[in-house]
Each structure stands twice: as C-alpha cells, then as structure tokens.
Motif scaffolding. Structure first.
Motif, PDB file in Angstrom:
ATOM      1  N   LEU A   1      31.887   9.750   1.484  1.00 53.36           N
ATOM      2  CA  LEU A   1      30.604   9.618   0.459  1.00 53.36           C
ATOM      3  C   LEU A   1      29.384   9.969   1.398  1.00 53.36           C
ATOM      4  O   LEU A   1      29.039   9.536   2.446  1.00 53.36           O
TER       5      LEU A   1
ATOM      6  N   PRO B   1      33.453   1.135   2.639  1.00 52.40           N
ATOM      7  CA  PRO B   1      32.758   2.399   3.293  1.00 52.40           C
ATOM      8  C   PRO B   1      32.428   2.078   4.743  1.00 52.40           C
ATOM      9  O   PRO B   1      31.694   0.977   5.054  1.00 52.40           O
TER      10      PRO B   1
ATOM     11  N   SER C   1      18.769   6.818   0.324  1.00 50.66           N
ATOM     12  CA  SER C   1      17.628   5.839  -0.123  1.00 50.66           C
ATOM     13  C   SER C   1      16.361   6.249   0.057  1.00 50.66           C
ATOM     14  O   SER C   1      15.902   6.997   1.091  1.00 50.66           O
TER      15      SER C   1
ATOM     16  N   TYR D   1      22.668   9.081   4.427  1.00 59.08           N
ATOM     17  CA  TYR D   1      24.041   8.282   4.969  1.00 59.08           C
ATOM     18  C   TYR D   1      25.432   9.196   4.633  1.00 59.08           C
ATOM     19  O   TYR D   1      25.618   9.670   3.485  1.00 59.08           O
TER      20      TYR D   1
ATOM     21  N   GLU E   1      17.821   0.326  -2.432  1.00 56.21           N
ATOM     22  CA  GLU E   1      19.233   0.308  -2.501  1.00 56.21           C
ATOM     23  C   GLU E   1      19.606   1.783  -2.057  1.00 56.21           C
ATOM     24  O   GLU E   1      18.759   2.772  -2.158  1.00 56.21           O
ATOM     25  N   GLN E   2      21.016   2.007  -1.885  1.00 53.71           N
ATOM     26  CA  GLN E   2      21.416   3.296  -1.537  1.00 53.71           C
ATOM     27  C   GLN E   2      22.154   3.579  -2.775  1.00 53.71           C
ATOM     28  O   GLN E   2      22.881   2.918  -3.636  1.00 53.71           O
ATOM     29  N   TYR E   3      21.909   5.088  -3.208  1.00 54.24           N
ATOM     30  CA  TYR E   3      22.522   5.773  -4.217  1.00 54.24           C
ATOM     31  C   TYR E   3      23.534   6.670  -3.853  1.00 54.24           C
ATOM     32  O   TYR E   3      23.357   7.453  -2.838  1.00 54.24           O
ATOM     33  N   PHE E   4      24.622   6.675  -4.252  1.00 58.63           N
ATOM     34  CA  PHE E   4      25.822   7.092  -4.056  1.00 58.63           C
ATOM     35  C   PHE E   4      26.384   8.463  -4.749  1.00 58.63           C
ATOM     36  O   PHE E   4      26.026   8.510  -5.838  1.00 58.63           O
ATOM     37  N   GLY E   5      26.794   9.439  -3.897  1.00 57.98           N
ATOM     38  CA  GLY E   5      27.360  10.611  -4.662  1.00 57.98           C
ATOM     39  C   GLY E   5      28.805  10.285  -5.097  1.00 57.98           C
ATOM     40  O   GLY E   5      29.289   9.134  -4.779  1.00 57.98           O
ATOM     41  N   PRO E   6      29.381  11.291  -5.725  1.00 56.38           N
ATOM     42  CA  PRO E   6      30.808  11.111  -6.129  1.00 56.38           C
ATOM     43  C   PRO E   6      31.650  11.024  -5.100  1.00 56.38           C
ATOM     44  O   PRO E   6      32.999  10.693  -5.462  1.00 56.38           O
TER      45      PRO E   6
ATOM     46  N   PHE F   1      23.576  -6.913  -1.734  1.00 59.05           N
ATOM     47  CA  PHE F   1      23.736  -6.079  -3.014  1.00 59.05           C
ATOM     48  C   PHE F   1      25.258  -6.143  -3.100  1.00 59.05           C
ATOM     49  O   PHE F   1      26.137  -6.569  -2.743  1.00 59.05           O
TER      50      PHE F   1
ATOM     51  N   PHE G   1      23.439  -0.515   5.772  1.00 59.22           N
ATOM     52  CA  PHE G   1      24.291  -1.256   5.164  1.00 59.22           C
ATOM     53  C   PHE G   1      25.642  -1.748   5.881  1.00 59.22           C
ATOM     54  O   PHE G   1      26.189  -0.932   6.357  1.00 59.22           O
TER      55      PHE G   1
ATOM     56  N   TYR H   1      27.910  -3.526  -5.562  1.00 65.37           N
ATOM     57  CA  TYR H   1      28.258  -2.315  -6.144  1.00 65.37           C
ATOM     58  C   TYR H   1      29.804  -2.427  -6.603  1.00 65.37           C
ATOM     59  O   TYR H   1      30.620  -3.179  -6.443  1.00 65.37           O
TER      60      TYR H   1
ATOM     61  N   TYR I   1      29.328   8.104   4.892  1.00 64.23           N
ATOM     62  CA  TYR I   1      30.245   7.077   4.992  1.00 64.23           C
ATOM     63  C   TYR I   1      31.740   7.803   4.938  1.00 64.23           C
ATOM     64  O   TYR I   1      32.152   8.775   4.075  1.00 64.23           O
TER      65      TYR I   1
ATOM     66  N   GLU J   1      32.804   6.712  -7.385  1.00 60.35           N
ATOM     67  CA  GLU J   1      31.557   6.728  -7.209  1.00 60.35           C
ATOM     68  C   GLU J   1      30.933   5.134  -7.183  1.00 60.35           C
ATOM     69  O   GLU J   1      31.450   4.660  -8.214  1.00 60.35           O
ATOM     70  N   LEU J   2      30.299   4.808  -6.268  1.00 57.23           N
ATOM     71  CA  LEU J   2      29.593   3.430  -6.177  1.00 57.23           C
ATOM     72  C   LEU J   2      28.315   3.423  -6.775  1.00 57.23           C
ATOM     73  O   LEU J   2      27.541   4.200  -6.851  1.00 57.23           O
TER      74      LEU J   2
ATOM     75  N   LEU K   1      30.049   3.461   7.863  1.00 48.73           N
ATOM     76  CA  LEU K   1      29.201   4.528   8.018  1.00 48.73           C
ATOM     77  C   LEU K   1      29.477   5.257   9.226  1.00 48.73           C
ATOM     78  O   LEU K   1      29.762   4.612  10.277  1.00 48.73           O
TER      79      LEU K   1
ATOM     80  N   GLN L   1      35.428   6.562   3.789  1.00 45.18           N
ATOM     81  CA  GLN L   1      36.137   5.389   2.920  1.00 45.18           C
ATOM     82  C   GLN L   1      37.782   5.699   3.146  1.00 45.18           C
ATOM     83  O   GLN L   1      38.194   6.782   2.165  1.00 45.18           O
TER      84      GLN L   1
END
Lengths: 115, 115
Positions: free
Chosen positions: A91, A43, A95, A33, A103-108, B35, B103, B37, A35, B44-45, A45, A37
């Motif tokens: 972002l 965020p 997933s 994904y 869940e979704q894992y986010f980068g920095p 969820f 999401f 976050y 995003y 970072e989320l 999409l 922000q």
C-alpha cells in the motif's frame, strides 16, 4: 481531486525474481508512505518519505527492498530478489503534513504473489 | 512507545444489530490523533474519522459513532443498525506527529454482517 495512484494492481512472480511498484501521491502531499500488509494483519510501515528524503526506513529489509522518491513526487518500491514471504499487498499512502490533523490517504494497493 | 491494540479479531452480527469495535492505545505524548479506517474487500483503506487528544466529545455520523475516553485510553467505534455493506476490516490508528505523522495501526477487526 485525484487520489493516490498505484500500479500494477496485481503481480505474480517466482521467487528470486525482481519486481517494482509505482506510486503517485495526491498532488501537493509532501509525505509518502509505503506499507506492507500481509493477509490478516494491519499495515506495516516499510518506508516514509518527507519530500524526497527518507525519514523512516527502520522496517525496510534493506538487503532486498529499495525505494526512491527522486523528485519528491512519485515513488518506486523494488524487491530484488523476492522471497515467498514477500507475498502481500503493498500500500502507498500520502499525507499533506501541513498540520497535526493530516490523515493519510491510501491507494488501492498492489497485490504481490510470489510462487 | 506508541501501540494500538484491537483485541477483537473477528465479529459476526446479523443485519440491523448494533456492534462496537474496540480500540485501546498507548502513547506518552500529550497531543496525539486517533483514526479509524475501513478496508472493504476491494482492499483500499478508507478514512472514517479523526479525533485529537483534547477533544473527548463523542461523535456521531449517521449510523456511526465514536466514543473517545482518555481515562481508559480507548477509542471505540459503534455501528448502529448494521448493514451488509458494513462488512469489512476496520483499523484503528494512532499518529505520531513528532515522527513526521507516522501511523501505528492496530491489527484490525474483521466485521461480518449477515443478512
């Protein structure tokens, strides 16, 4: 396990210039994904990939934004030409999509400033 | 249509106070996931918790607890004995499994914990 990697972390460009962001998801994650922000907001999409196919790009400004995930792994998001309102944090998340609990894992994130 | 509302834009508390962050959601799905976050100043989320629509048991993890009530479509988050390190923006999100785990994020609540 390595997390979601993004580069660059910061970018400052002038309006009408182009810029590209790179994302490498967690290994084995099929869904990726992007995003946008904007400061003070949640965020939004822009585009969602399932492997290397696009499943949702309904909010991507296609006249200036493009994204690809050619080999179903890493991805690039491009803006050309940039506008002042594109200033935001971009972002990337990934997933596994193996089950409903994913869940979704986010980068920095990449903080873009357009002047 | 799916929607998440976080009515509290910003909350300020003094350290050691308890604080509750509200989240109200809308969905027509019978099976869904919610969820929370955390987004610290670094940007970072960070995933905190997941809850499925069939499990209305409250969950406690250390100083954090979550209250899920389907009858009011709410999934509230309480921090007990808040600490300065809890200062962050907190986002509630609803996943759409039928749409490749898309999401829907709320607009976030900024929590300021003062010493």
């Amino acid at each position: 396990e390595a997390g979601v990697a993004q580069s660059p972390r910061y970018k400052i460009i002038e309006k009408r210039q182009s810029v590209a962001f790179w994302c490498n998801p967690i290994s084995g994650h099929a869904t990726l994904y992007w995003y946008q922000q904007i400061l003070g907001q949640g965020p939004k999409l822009l585009i969602q990939f399932q492997n290397n196919g696009v499943v949702d790009d309904s909010q991507l400004p296609k006249d200036r934004f493009s994204a690809e995930r050619l080999k179903g792994v890493d991805s690039t998001l491009k803006i050309q030409p940039a506008k002042l309102e594109d200033s935001a944090v971009y972002l990337c998340a990934s997933s596994s999509y193996r089950d409903r609990e994913s869940e979704q894992y986010f980068g920095p994130g990449t903080r873009l400033t357009v002047t | 249509a799916q929607k998440v509302t976080q009515a509290q834009t910003e909350i300020s508390v003094v350290e050691k106070e308890d604080v509750t962050l509200d989240c109200v959601y809308e969905t027509r799905d019978t099976t869904y996931y919610l969820f929370w976050y955390k987004q610290p100043p670094s940007g970072e989320l960070v995933f905190l918790i997941r809850r499925n629509s069939f499990d209305e048991q409250n969950e406690i993890s250390g100083r954090y607890s979550w209250n899920f009530q389907k009858s009011t479509s709410s999934f509230n988050f309480t921090i007990t004995a808040s600490q300065v390190v809890d200062s962050a923006v907190y986002f509630c999100a609803l996943s759409d499994w039928n749409n490749f785990n898309k999401f829907y994020f709320g607009s976030g609540t900024k929590l300021n914990v003062k010493p």
